[in-house]
Design an enzyme around this catalytic site. Sequence first.
Site, PDB file in Angstrom:
ATOM      1  N   ARG A  19      19.320  -2.026   2.938  1.00 10.32           N
ATOM      2  CA  ARG A  19      18.744  -0.675   2.906  1.00 10.32           C
ATOM      3  C   ARG A  19      17.347  -0.667   2.296  1.00 10.32           C
ATOM      4  O   ARG A  19      16.673   0.367   2.295  1.00 10.32           O
ATOM      5  CB  ARG A  19      19.641   0.258   2.069  1.00 10.32           C
ATOM      6  N   TYR A  25      14.009   0.722   3.812  1.00 14.82           N
ATOM      7  CA  TYR A  25      13.845   2.181   3.761  1.00 14.82           C
ATOM      8  C   TYR A  25      13.611   2.646   2.326  1.00 14.82           C
ATOM      9  O   TYR A  25      12.633   3.327   2.031  1.00 14.82           O
ATOM     10  CB  TYR A  25      15.096   2.839   4.338  1.00 14.82           C
ATOM     11  N   ASP A  26      14.509   2.233   1.415  1.00 18.88           N
ATOM     12  CA  ASP A  26      14.439   2.713   0.022  1.00 18.88           C
ATOM     13  C   ASP A  26      13.132   2.302  -0.651  1.00 18.88           C
ATOM     14  O   ASP A  26      12.438   3.127  -1.244  1.00 18.88           O
ATOM     15  CB  ASP A  26      15.595   2.130  -0.817  1.00 18.88           C
TER      16      ASP A  26
HETATM   17  N1  UDP Z   1      29.757   6.933   7.174  1.00 17.78           N
HETATM   18  C1  UDP Z   1      31.045   6.885   7.643  1.00 17.78           C
HETATM   19  N2  UDP Z   1      31.256   6.853   8.999  1.00 17.78           N
HETATM   20  C2  UDP Z   1      30.233   6.899   9.890  1.00 17.78           C
HETATM   21  C3  UDP Z   1      28.914   6.959   9.414  1.00 17.78           C
HETATM   22  C4  UDP Z   1      28.710   6.974   8.049  1.00 17.78           C
HETATM   23  O1  UDP Z   1      32.016   6.865   6.861  1.00 17.78           O
HETATM   24  O2  UDP Z   1      30.510   6.880  11.108  1.00 17.78           O
HETATM   25  C5  UDP Z   1      29.522   6.994   5.716  1.00 17.78           C
HETATM   26  C6  UDP Z   1      28.509   5.990   5.197  1.00 17.78           C
HETATM   27  O3  UDP Z   1      29.150   4.775   4.857  1.00 17.78           O
HETATM   28  C7  UDP Z   1      27.957   6.712   3.982  1.00 17.78           C
HETATM   29  C8  UDP Z   1      28.046   8.185   4.367  1.00 17.78           C
HETATM   30  O4  UDP Z   1      28.979   8.262   5.437  1.00 17.78           O
HETATM   31  O5  UDP Z   1      28.771   6.491   2.850  1.00 17.78           O
HETATM   32  C9  UDP Z   1      26.726   8.751   4.789  1.00 17.78           C
HETATM   33  O6  UDP Z   1      26.166   7.888   5.728  1.00 17.78           O
HETATM   34  P1  UDP Z   1      24.902   8.243   6.613  1.00 17.78           P
HETATM   35  O7  UDP Z   1      24.643   7.089   7.509  1.00 17.78           O
HETATM   36  O8  UDP Z   1      25.066   9.581   7.229  1.00 17.78           O
HETATM   37  O9  UDP Z   1      23.673   8.410   5.607  1.00 17.78           O
HETATM   38  P2  UDP Z   1      23.293   7.779   4.184  1.00 17.78           P
HETATM   39  O10 UDP Z   1      23.459   8.890   3.230  1.00 17.78           O
HETATM   40  O11 UDP Z   1      24.212   6.630   3.854  1.00 17.78           O
HETATM   41  O12 UDP Z   1      21.890   7.318   4.352  1.00 17.78           O
END
Ligand code: UDP
Length: 298
Positions: free
Chosen positions: A129, A132-133
Amino acid sequence: MGSHLSQLLLEKNNEVVVLDNLYTGSLSNIAHLQDFDNFTFVNHDVTHPVSIEAERIFNLACPASPIHYQKDPVRTIRTSFLGSLNLLDVAKTAGATILQASTSEVYGDPSISPQIETYWGNVNPIGIRSCYDEGKRASETLFFDYHRQYSVDIKVARIFNTYGPRMDLNDGRVVSNFILQALKGDPITIYGDGSQTRSFCYVSDLVHGLYLLMESDPDIQGPVNLGNPVEFTMLELARLVIEMTNSNSSLTYLPLPGDDPKQRKPDISLAQQKLGWSPTVELQAGLKEIIRDFEARI
Ligand code: UDP
């Protein structure tokens, strides 16, 4: 804005110019703006210098969905760093106010909750990540250095998870994934055990916050958290989506991606005090809108 926070908007004498970077999808999200005389679309990659007249610049460049920003991580960090550098140069030359779309990701996997702007974060500099971060963290540094060194008028918003109609159906983030899966009757993909939390902000609330920040007193630079402070686990979100779509989808559990933050919830006191801003759209009301939009597009 929902599908891709990758456009850059420049505003001059009521004209809006959109410069596009990393945008490989269709331009349908701005199709309704093409007929306005004061709207111009410029296809330009912000990692290259640009010369343009502007009074206000919104730098939204960079994909925000993990699956998209991890596809070409080098390009992602180039976009945040070089894009910010080039646009800060535009702002410096033009005397424009420039707003940076930063992110809650600058807090990494936070060890405090809710996250307040004074918290410096817990970020892995070498993980999947990080493009991005750390890209967004370096952008914040550039913004504040241009402000201190060249007196550029800056505004930095830290945007928490945002969703809404017109998101790309294949965005890959959790809200759009769950809705798409529920509407198709496919299994809902829970990463990890689903106990991790996020706080979801509806797109119109976020846009209003960005606008208020841009129009705020010049002595307000931020960073300012913009997000909805109501926190949900991913399991709670999945159940809500299933219920609201009357879906018979089951849940399927997949491995948790690396460095996935365990919790995320904004402290929005600063935005409340300085901008008079609070989100107004509750998750259920926002989900209703995006579900309707997805149903129409599937
Ligand atoms: N997530 C999930 N199923 C999915 C997509 C995401 O359980 O199909 C989880 C992911 O692991 C994270 C959270 O949902 O903990 C939010 O993920 P997202 O990709 O929306 O954005 P993030 O906040 O991680 O950048």
